[in-house]
Design a protein around this motif. Structure first.
Motif, PDB file in Angstrom:
ATOM      1  N   ASN A  54     -10.313 -33.780 -26.565  1.00 24.38           N
ATOM      2  CA  ASN A  54     -11.707 -33.698 -26.148  1.00 24.38           C
ATOM      3  C   ASN A  54     -12.622 -33.846 -27.352  1.00 24.38           C
ATOM      4  O   ASN A  54     -12.577 -33.043 -28.281  1.00 24.38           O
ATOM      5  CB  ASN A  54     -11.996 -32.358 -25.467  1.00 24.38           C
ATOM      6  CG  ASN A  54     -11.500 -32.325 -24.046  1.00 24.38           C
ATOM      7  OD1 ASN A  54     -12.192 -32.736 -23.129  1.00 24.38           O
ATOM      8  ND2 ASN A  54     -10.273 -31.864 -23.870  1.00 24.38           N
ATOM      9  N   GLY A  55     -13.443 -34.881 -27.327  1.00 23.05           N
ATOM     10  CA  GLY A  55     -14.452 -35.056 -28.351  1.00 23.05           C
ATOM     11  C   GLY A  55     -15.764 -34.406 -27.924  1.00 23.05           C
ATOM     12  O   GLY A  55     -15.850 -33.752 -26.885  1.00 23.05           O
ATOM     13  N   PRO A  56     -16.829 -34.574 -28.710  1.00 19.23           N
ATOM     14  CA  PRO A  56     -18.123 -34.025 -28.341  1.00 19.23           C
ATOM     15  C   PRO A  56     -18.565 -34.553 -26.975  1.00 19.23           C
ATOM     16  O   PRO A  56     -18.397 -35.720 -26.659  1.00 19.23           O
ATOM     17  CB  PRO A  56     -19.046 -34.512 -29.456  1.00 19.23           C
ATOM     18  CG  PRO A  56     -18.147 -34.797 -30.600  1.00 19.23           C
ATOM     19  CD  PRO A  56     -16.857 -35.273 -29.999  1.00 19.23           C
ATOM     20  N   PHE A  57     -19.077 -33.667 -26.157  1.00 18.12           N
ATOM     21  CA  PHE A  57     -19.622 -33.993 -24.830  1.00 18.12           C
ATOM     22  C   PHE A  57     -18.540 -34.417 -23.843  1.00 18.12           C
ATOM     23  O   PHE A  57     -18.864 -34.897 -22.770  1.00 18.12           O
ATOM     24  CB  PHE A  57     -20.689 -35.086 -24.928  1.00 18.12           C
ATOM     25  CG  PHE A  57     -21.857 -34.714 -25.787  1.00 18.12           C
ATOM     26  CD1 PHE A  57     -22.891 -33.945 -25.300  1.00 18.12           C
ATOM     27  CD2 PHE A  57     -21.905 -35.129 -27.101  1.00 18.12           C
ATOM     28  CE1 PHE A  57     -23.956 -33.601 -26.105  1.00 18.12           C
ATOM     29  CE2 PHE A  57     -22.961 -34.792 -27.914  1.00 18.12           C
ATOM     30  CZ  PHE A  57     -24.010 -34.009 -27.417  1.00 18.12           C
ATOM     31  N   GLN A  58     -17.249 -34.258 -24.183  1.00 20.19           N
ATOM     32  CA  GLN A  58     -16.193 -34.615 -23.254  1.00 20.19           C
ATOM     33  C   GLN A  58     -15.672 -33.376 -22.539  1.00 20.19           C
ATOM     34  O   GLN A  58     -15.599 -32.295 -23.127  1.00 20.19           O
ATOM     35  CB  GLN A  58     -15.031 -35.288 -23.986  1.00 20.19           C
ATOM     36  CG  GLN A  58     -15.319 -36.728 -24.389  1.00 20.19           C
ATOM     37  CD  GLN A  58     -14.106 -37.376 -25.015  1.00 20.19           C
ATOM     38  OE1 GLN A  58     -13.432 -36.783 -25.837  1.00 20.19           O
ATOM     39  NE2 GLN A  58     -13.819 -38.597 -24.608  1.00 20.19           N
ATOM     40  N   SER A  59     -15.318 -33.547 -21.292  1.00 18.74           N
ATOM     41  CA  SER A  59     -14.747 -32.475 -20.483  1.00 18.74           C
ATOM     42  C   SER A  59     -13.545 -33.050 -19.742  1.00 18.74           C
ATOM     43  O   SER A  59     -13.635 -33.425 -18.577  1.00 18.74           O
ATOM     44  CB  SER A  59     -15.772 -31.915 -19.505  1.00 18.74           C
ATOM     45  OG  SER A  59     -16.843 -31.314 -20.191  1.00 18.74           O
ATOM     46  N   ASN A  60     -12.425 -33.158 -20.434  1.00 16.47           N
ATOM     47  CA  ASN A  60     -11.224 -33.760 -19.882  1.00 16.47           C
ATOM     48  C   ASN A  60     -10.295 -32.687 -19.332  1.00 16.47           C
ATOM     49  O   ASN A  60     -10.360 -31.524 -19.728  1.00 16.47           O
ATOM     50  CB  ASN A  60     -10.487 -34.565 -20.949  1.00 16.47           C
ATOM     51  CG  ASN A  60     -11.374 -35.635 -21.556  1.00 16.47           C
ATOM     52  OD1 ASN A  60     -12.329 -36.073 -20.921  1.00 16.47           O
ATOM     53  ND2 ASN A  60     -11.065 -36.036 -22.771  1.00 16.47           N
ATOM     54  N   ASN A  61      -9.397 -33.083 -18.440  1.00 17.72           N
ATOM     55  CA  ASN A  61      -8.456 -32.127 -17.890  1.00 17.72           C
ATOM     56  C   ASN A  61      -7.189 -32.850 -17.454  1.00 17.72           C
ATOM     57  O   ASN A  61      -7.201 -34.035 -17.143  1.00 17.72           O
ATOM     58  CB  ASN A  61      -9.060 -31.358 -16.718  1.00 17.72           C
ATOM     59  CG  ASN A  61      -9.471 -32.280 -15.581  1.00 17.72           C
ATOM     60  OD1 ASN A  61      -8.651 -32.651 -14.746  1.00 17.72           O
ATOM     61  ND2 ASN A  61     -10.744 -32.663 -15.554  1.00 17.72           N
ATOM     62  N   ILE A  62      -6.085 -32.098 -17.449  1.00 22.33           N
ATOM     63  CA  ILE A  62      -4.817 -32.624 -16.957  1.00 22.33           C
ATOM     64  C   ILE A  62      -4.193 -31.605 -16.012  1.00 22.33           C
ATOM     65  O   ILE A  62      -4.430 -30.400 -16.133  1.00 22.33           O
ATOM     66  CB  ILE A  62      -3.817 -32.940 -18.098  1.00 22.33           C
ATOM     67  CG1 ILE A  62      -3.576 -31.698 -18.972  1.00 22.33           C
ATOM     68  CG2 ILE A  62      -4.259 -34.118 -18.914  1.00 22.33           C
ATOM     69  CD1 ILE A  62      -2.497 -31.900 -20.007  1.00 22.33           C
ATOM     70  N   ALA A  63      -3.412 -32.094 -15.072  1.00 20.90           N
ATOM     71  CA  ALA A  63      -2.645 -31.246 -14.165  1.00 20.90           C
ATOM     72  C   ALA A  63      -1.281 -31.898 -13.989  1.00 20.90           C
ATOM     73  O   ALA A  63      -1.182 -33.029 -13.519  1.00 20.90           O
ATOM     74  CB  ALA A  63      -3.357 -31.098 -12.821  1.00 20.90           C
ATOM     75  N   LEU A  64      -0.228 -31.201 -14.399  1.00 15.94           N
ATOM     76  CA  LEU A  64       1.120 -31.775 -14.414  1.00 15.94           C
ATOM     77  C   LEU A  64       2.085 -30.899 -13.622  1.00 15.94           C
ATOM     78  O   LEU A  64       1.987 -29.671 -13.657  1.00 15.94           O
ATOM     79  CB  LEU A  64       1.625 -31.902 -15.859  1.00 15.94           C
ATOM     80  CG  LEU A  64       0.699 -32.600 -16.862  1.00 15.94           C
ATOM     81  CD1 LEU A  64       1.279 -32.477 -18.271  1.00 15.94           C
ATOM     82  CD2 LEU A  64       0.507 -34.055 -16.485  1.00 15.94           C
ATOM     83  N   THR A  65       3.013 -31.546 -12.932  1.00 16.48           N
ATOM     84  CA  THR A  65       4.079 -30.845 -12.216  1.00 16.48           C
ATOM     85  C   THR A  65       5.416 -31.446 -12.638  1.00 16.48           C
ATOM     86  O   THR A  65       5.582 -32.666 -12.625  1.00 16.48           O
ATOM     87  CB  THR A  65       3.922 -30.981 -10.696  1.00 16.48           C
ATOM     88  OG1 THR A  65       2.647 -30.463 -10.305  1.00 16.48           O
ATOM     89  CG2 THR A  65       5.003 -30.202  -9.971  1.00 16.48           C
ATOM     90  N   PHE A  66       6.351 -30.561 -12.999  1.00 14.69           N
ATOM     91  CA  PHE A  66       7.656 -31.014 -13.467  1.00 14.69           C
ATOM     92  C   PHE A  66       8.746 -30.589 -12.481  1.00 14.69           C
ATOM     93  O   PHE A  66       8.673 -29.524 -11.870  1.00 14.69           O
ATOM     94  CB  PHE A  66       7.961 -30.426 -14.847  1.00 14.69           C
ATOM     95  CG  PHE A  66       7.021 -30.910 -15.914  1.00 14.69           C
ATOM     96  CD1 PHE A  66       7.283 -32.075 -16.618  1.00 14.69           C
ATOM     97  CD2 PHE A  66       5.867 -30.210 -16.206  1.00 14.69           C
ATOM     98  CE1 PHE A  66       6.414 -32.526 -17.591  1.00 14.69           C
ATOM     99  CE2 PHE A  66       4.980 -30.655 -17.171  1.00 14.69           C
ATOM    100  CZ  PHE A  66       5.258 -31.817 -17.872  1.00 14.69           C
TER     101      PHE A  66
END
Length: 397
Positions: free
Chosen positions: A302-314
């Motif tokens: 995540n850089g400035p002003f970024q709002s990233n997300n991940i959702a993982l299932t194994f």
């Protein structure tokens, strides 16, 4: 121009506010160096169940059958931790959630980093079983030996079982008779069978294995003086399809993101004797084994002003089943933040100029207007203090 320069300076300071999800490898017996969410990578374990049953006492013959069950277990050599502080900073609000299987391996993980840069600069940002497979087949007979070698209890059990099998298959028998025959068969098999279980965890470069029913193991069926006429029964085990080479994780991805291991398809085979092209297969199971797979990393940055997300299932065997990645556009937040910042900076400059003008006016008017001028001056200075406070909030002080 000063307002523009101040805004540029503020945004330049934020350019360093880039955060990344990280992990650390935890050595066996050690603790993570920082508090965090730890998990293990899985590996496959196989339980080989071999059943030996006497089917003939005249020409001593043993039938061999096998089943394979598999389960995922934690690989104690592959222990990792995601520090709680990862992705956190004065400019980010981070959320980390993970769930584990009952064996301690990773099931799900969700991570989101909500940017606060635009909020600070005047805008608002918002973001967002153990599966067991069983296979069995095949019959193997030991080389017959001359004479009847079974002990009396084994001989009697075999006679009773053979008679009960005929009754069970006789269509003239009623349900009660068939139920009685089934009970006799079950009881007889307790005498006629030897069941053994072998735990098998395959590793790279393993050679085919073999399990042997030795002479002493025949004591349940055969009188000791007849052991010399018997031959050991060999059960072979082989793993097919293991990779000859597994690539290492690229250096640039080490300790960055969520690490996992992609399982590869293999086949576990149980054979009559040492496994070879000519041997009979007693059981065969195709499986996915993580211990032979390559390491992979899913990064989150995540850089400035970024709002990233991940959702993982194994999966239980360690493979990535589902994955979602989201990235919110940052251009609108930057524009809104820039507009709010410019207004704040312009207001500060105007208040500072007004305070200076009032101070000059107070000096010119002299004592006659001193009371009024002093009051205006105090009001102007108060406004300047308020403007300074807002600017301090802008800079994060």
């Amino acid at each position: 121009m000063r307002a523009i320069a101040s805004a540029v300076t503020a945004f330049a300071l934020l350019s360093g506010c880039t955060t990344s999800l990280t992990y650390e490898k935890v050595e066996v017996g050690a603790q993570p160096t920082a508090p965090g969410f730890d998990y293990y990578l899985p590996k496959q374990k196989y339980i080989i169940t071999i059943t030996y049953e006497v089917v003939d006492c005249v020409n001593f013959t043993v039938r061999q059958s096998a089943t394979i069950t598999e389960e995922s277990i934690a690989d104690r050599d592959q222990h990792y931790s995601i520090p709680i502080k990862t992705l956190s900073s004065g400019w980010k609000t981070t959320s980390l959630k993970r769930t584990l299987y009952d064996n301690g391996t990773l099931h799900t993980i969700g991570a989101s980093a909500v940017s606060k840069e635009a909020e600070v600069l005047g805008g608002v940002v918002n973001t967002a079983t153990n599966v067991v497979r069983i296979a069995g087949m095949g019959i193997m007979g030991n080389k017959p030996t001359a004479g009847t070698l079974c002990n009396p209890s084994t001989d009697s059990a075999l006679v009773a079982k053979n008679a009960a099998v005929k009754d069970l298959l006789d269509p003239s028998k009623d349900d009660k008779a068939r139920a009685s025959a089934a009970a006799v068969i079950t009881t007889a098999k307790e005498t006629l069978q030897i069941v053994r279980q072998e735990e098998f965890i395959p590793r790279a470069n393993d050679k085919p294995e073999a399990y042997t029913l030795e002479d002493k193991d025949f004591g349940k069926w055969v009188l000791q003086q007849n052991w010399e006429y018997l031959h050991p029964i060999v059960t072979g085990l082989e793993v097919i399809g293991t990779p000859t080479k597994v690539d290492n994780l690229p250096t640039g991805l080490k300790e960055k993101g969520v690490i996992y291991r992609e399982p590869v398809p293999i086949t576990v085979k149980v054979c009559d004797g040492i496994c070879s092209d000519s041997s009979q297969t007693l059981a065969s199971q195709m499986s996915f084994a993580a211990q032979f797979g390559r390491f992979s990393v899913i990064p989150l940055k995540n850089g400035p002003f970024q709002s990233n997300n991940i959702a993982l299932t194994f999966s239980k065997s360690g493979g990535l089943e589902t994955g979602e990645y989201g990235e919110e556009s940052r251009f609108e937040k930057i524009a809104a933040a820039a507009a709010g910042s410019a207004a704040t900076i312009d207001g500060f400059v105007a208040k500072k100029r007004e305070a200076k003008d009032k101070e000059s006016e107070s000096k010119r008017n002299g004592p006659l207007n001193s009371l009024k001028a002093e009051a205006d001056l105090l009001n102007a200075k108060s406004a300047l203090i308020e403007a300074k406070r807002k600017l301090a909030e802008l800079s994060g002080q």
